[in-house]
Design an enzyme around this catalytic site. Structure first.
Site, short mmCIF file in Angstrom:
data_model
loop_
_atom_site.label_atom_id
_atom_site.label_comp_id
_atom_site.label_asym_id
_atom_site.label_seq_id
_atom_site.Cartn_x
_atom_site.Cartn_y
_atom_site.Cartn_z
N GLY A 13 0.78 -1.23 0.00
CA GLY A 13 0.00 0.00 0.00
C GLY A 13 0.81 1.28 0.00
N SER A 19 1.32 8.81 1.71
CA SER A 19 0.45 7.69 2.06
C SER A 19 0.66 7.27 3.51
CB SER A 19 0.67 6.50 1.11
OG SER A 19 1.99 6.04 1.17
N ILE A 20 -0.38 6.71 4.10
CA ILE A 20 -0.29 6.23 5.48
C ILE A 20 0.79 5.15 5.57
CG2 ILE A 20 -1.54 5.03 7.32
CD1 ILE A 20 -4.10 6.45 6.29
N ASP A 65 -0.71 -6.91 -7.99
CA ASP A 65 -2.09 -6.43 -8.03
C ASP A 65 -2.85 -7.36 -7.09
OD1 ASP A 65 -4.82 -6.12 -8.58
OD2 ASP A 65 -4.50 -5.85 -10.73
N VAL A 66 -3.29 -6.85 -5.94
CA VAL A 66 -3.89 -7.70 -4.92
C VAL A 66 -5.23 -8.31 -5.33
CG1 VAL A 66 -2.68 -6.54 -3.03
CG2 VAL A 66 -5.02 -5.82 -3.63
N ALA A 96 -11.85 1.96 -4.53
CA ALA A 96 -13.18 1.92 -5.13
C ALA A 96 -13.13 2.86 -6.32
CB ALA A 96 -14.26 2.38 -4.15
N TYR A 156 -18.46 8.59 1.26
CA TYR A 156 -17.58 7.44 1.49
C TYR A 156 -18.20 6.18 0.89
CZ TYR A 156 -13.70 5.10 3.79
OH TYR A 156 -12.55 4.39 4.04
N LYS A 163 -14.86 -1.21 4.29
CA LYS A 163 -14.14 -1.12 5.57
C LYS A 163 -14.86 -1.90 6.67
CE LYS A 163 -10.52 1.30 4.49
NZ LYS A 163 -9.16 0.77 4.60
#
Length: 178
Positions: A13, A19-20, A65-66, A96, A156, A163
């Protein structure tokens, strides 16, 4: 020597320095953890990830690519070849289609739903299954959620559903793997 010296973390990720996953990588690296990263196969994204990861002196970077079982299998085969075993897996990814976030939730298509839940939630289950035989005793799998899994957050939409599925998956994985 940091608290994580001698530990190895496989991070999914990382996209860029905003990015986190980047902030998580920084902390792991500061504590002496050896890092490796996956990245989407697209050349433009791969370049961004390579640039973001270079300061962490990664053991390896692997395209993945997950949403593709063969990519996941290849990524974990690379981890096994490079490390044998590892200690930490970071699942810091979600996706998404933009239309699914900008249009009203009621307009979510089956394909948008499938894609969001596959990439954002099922990927954790698939990755945990592949990681389990490679993880050292007392290893950790870490994922990230968001308040939208519990309450309404405007725009969202299907990500909230994904999530919530991710959070429920964590409970089942913890019961079976913990």
């Amino acid at each position: 020597m940091g608290m994580l010296s001698g530990k190895k973390a496989f991070i999914f990720g990382l996209l860029n320095e905003y990015s986190i996953a980047y902030a998580i990588s920084q902390k792991l690296h500061e504590e002496g953890c050896e890092l490796a990263f996956s990245h989407l196969p697209a050349e433009k994204i791969a370049r961004r990830v390579v640039k973001a990861a270079e300061g962490f002196n990664p053991k390896f970077l692997v395209p993945c690519d997950v949403s593709k079982d063969e990519d996941l299998a290849g990524a974990f085969a690379k981890a096994q070849a490079e490390w044998g075993t590892f200690d930490i897996m970071i699942h810091s990814l979600a996706f998404a289609p933009a239309e699914a976030l900008h249009n009203p939730f009621l307009q979510t298509t089956r394909e948008q739903w499938r894609m969001a839940l596959d990439i954002s939630a099922y990927s954790l289950v698939a990755m945990a299954k592949l990681a389990q035989p490679l993880m050292n005793k007392d290893g950790s799998i870490i994922t990230l959620s968001y308040l939208g899994a519990e309450k309404y957050i405007p725009m969202y939409n299907v990500m909230a559903v994904a999530k919530a599925a991710l959070e429920c998956s964590v409970r089942y994985l913890a019961a079976e793997m913990g």
